[in-house]
Enzyme design. Structure first.
Site, PDB file in Angstrom:
ATOM      1  N   GLU B 152       0.805  -1.226   0.000  1.00 48.01           N
ATOM      2  CA  GLU B 152       0.000   0.000   0.000  1.00 48.01           C
ATOM      3  C   GLU B 152       0.834   1.269   0.000  1.00 48.01           C
ATOM      4  O   GLU B 152       0.484   2.255  -0.642  1.00 48.01           O
ATOM      5  CB  GLU B 152      -0.961  -0.012   1.191  1.00 48.01           C
ATOM      6  N   VAL B 155       2.489   3.920  -3.241  1.00 46.55           N
ATOM      7  CA  VAL B 155       1.880   5.045  -3.953  1.00 46.55           C
ATOM      8  C   VAL B 155       1.034   5.836  -2.955  1.00 46.55           C
ATOM      9  O   VAL B 155       0.184   5.266  -2.274  1.00 46.55           O
ATOM     10  CB  VAL B 155       0.986   4.561  -5.119  1.00 46.55           C
ATOM     11  N   LYS B 227       5.844   4.420 -10.107  1.00 47.38           N
ATOM     12  CA  LYS B 227       4.528   4.355  -9.454  1.00 47.38           C
ATOM     13  C   LYS B 227       3.434   3.950 -10.442  1.00 47.38           C
ATOM     14  O   LYS B 227       2.554   3.147 -10.125  1.00 47.38           O
ATOM     15  CB  LYS B 227       4.176   5.715  -8.846  1.00 47.38           C
TER      16      LYS B 227
END
Lengths: 343, 343
Positions: B152, B155, B227
């Site tokens: 998690e 990003v 990302k």
């Protein structure tokens, strides 16, 4: 394969959009969750009720409503049973409460919800009445009976608001909530800013289907107050009802006030706030002047927004961009998948 | 009470902020999840390693780092073991990969992650390298070994991005992603808009701790590309690496371009986009001119934002407002709670 029996109380546009999702995603639900969803009851206020333990043919019901406006008349029809009878007697696993909001105290929907929980059935509530007016007792009853009580679609349709705090912000304490939660008033304010009168915007909104026949509950702030009571109760541990909320709607907002704000580079929005003060949760709803650079200033049309501040994650803002009725149906659908996953 | 053994690879500001959360929330984790978290290893690149099956005293380690800059020297210290040795041999239940990002191909972190998964251990990865460069094979290995693989914090820190799709948008298909994901470039563009030169803004940002010593990877778009590869791989079923991404950074953005945009009522932002085209997922990153009324125009300072569009829920925008390092630590912490809940 598991089978889950579902009773639908209320079958307006929300119920129908939920039913369409059930049909559309039938195969995926079976494949991913190894579960068949069986609708055993549908109740409506004026268009008849259906009860069938073998499972109601949703496609037929949806087509019939589309063509004739009413639920098909046939063997399963049991007009003598009202929706509370259904909640109390029909064999189902999950009750889905989708009857229209009564802003006074939410008694009818609350009775449905309590009847199901007392029988040890899970409940999905799309009606904010029970959460705004009777959250604590319902929550206690759900715990006592080891039932799930979910209500994602009551605020911002299917946008995860309650479930984000539950699932994704584990161990975070919500300290503040700020939102633009009523799209009718937001739409009216935007129209006035564009030079229209409130009357003109309302007429236009009604024509386009955004604004209800009688938008007084929106304009006076009652609808937003019900949502904020639900949020404060469910996310901040409050024990309040809309009666405890200090709220003003947009009735006193004139074209002049909005134009003056605009000349200062600002916009007027109906802002809902909940925060801790003196050891208790306070809720305030009223028009506020915001800079045009504020993220809430960009929330227009039918969009809504919420900022959730927690002790561990700071402030997160979620915007639902231009929702349609399908998004409200999804909120109920997502709650049902949560229950299926947990069974 | 259950006990869960955790190995921490990397113990920079992220690891320390995570460790502080573990200490702060110890009682709550025990109470709510009936689980004790036991840190059995901490590795660092230059400041020593610790291994102790009985559990490392985090408070002592944090204090020692604060006072001396290094991990305390004592019996548990095993300098001969490097981080891959630890991943391969120490007895733990969850490996937490928090080593610094290598933008080239993420090999070191990927080796850690694969070593743990091969041993049937759960993995939390705060390093975007493995997800950007080797997602498919890692995901397959995790499935094969029935392990959780969570990331998690790669990003938008602890803001639920991956977990919102997993937990709250069940059965939704992500069709589009749009974001401002790199705060360094966003901060530089904002500074230029305010009349500063890029050089001045960078110097100021470094002083305030927002901007890294060498911000080239940010400015050229590599960091955003990592990302976006992670997002496209994990949320849209893509199988890409940053090499497949068409990206431009902000190097060619001049003060003049930004002022011209401003005169048109617009701002320039580095916008990341992923979308389906011709049957595959395409990713594009580059500067775009946005209206000042656009929600992304309001994303300033160190804030970041993402819009996720799905077939069933339309477009939802999430903004992380002015995060600090604590929010990244929370991302790792939330992943750990997810694993604990599922055990």
């Amino acid at each position: 394969m598991k089978k889950i029996n579902v009773a639908l109380l209320g079958f307006g546009s929300l119920g129908q959009s939920f039913a369409k999702l059930l049909l559309e995603k039938k195969d995926e639900i079976e494949k991913i969750y190894d579960t068949t969803v069986n609708v055993v009851a549908i109740t409506t206020k004026t268009r008849g009720n259906l009860v069938d333990a073998w499972g109601i043919d949703l496609e037929r019901v949806l087509n019939n409503i589309q063509e004739t406006g009413v639920i098909p008349k046939n063997n399963e029809m049991m007009l003598q049973r009202n929706s509370l009878d259904v909640a109390e007697t029909v064999e189902y696993d999950v009750l889905i409460e989708m009857t229209p909001l009564e802003l006074a105290a939410g008694h009818i929907a609350t009775n449905h919800v309590m009847a199901a929980l007392k029988r040890g059935k899970h409940v999905i509530c799309a009606n904010k009445g029970p959460i705004a007016w009777h959250y604590k007792e319902i929550e206690a009853l759900a715990k006592e009976n080891n039932c799930q009580f979910l209500f994602e679609s009551t605020v911002m349709d299917g946008t995860p608001v309650f479930s984000i705090v539950r699932d994704n912000l584990k161990l975070c304490k919500v300290t503040e909530i700020k939102g633009i939660l009523n799209s009718t008033t937001n739409y009216i304010l935007q129209g006035i800013e564009q030079g229209k009168t409130a009357k003109e915007v309302i007429a236009e909104g009604k024509k386009r289907g955004f604004i209800e026949a009688n938008p007084n509950h929106d304009i006076e702030g009652n609808e937003a107050a019900a949502k904020m009571a639900a949020l404060a109760n469910a996310l901040m541990g409050a024990d309040i009802t809309p009666k405890d909320i200090d709220f003003t709607g947009i009735k006193d907002i004139t074209k002049e006030k909005i134009q003056e704000a605009s000349a200062r580079g600002n916009v007027v929005k109906l802002i809902c706030r909940a925060f801790n003060k003196d050891g208790s949760v306070q809720v305030k709803i009223g028009p506020e002047e915001l800079s045009k650079m504020d993220v809430f200033a960009t929330v227009t049309g039918t969009s809504t927004a919420i900022s959730i501040t927690t002790d561990l994650m700071g402030t997160m803002t979620i915007i639902e961009q231009s929702p349609e009725i399908e998004q409200a149906g999804y909120g109920v659908f997502a709650d049902l998948l949560t229950i299926i996953k947990g069974m």
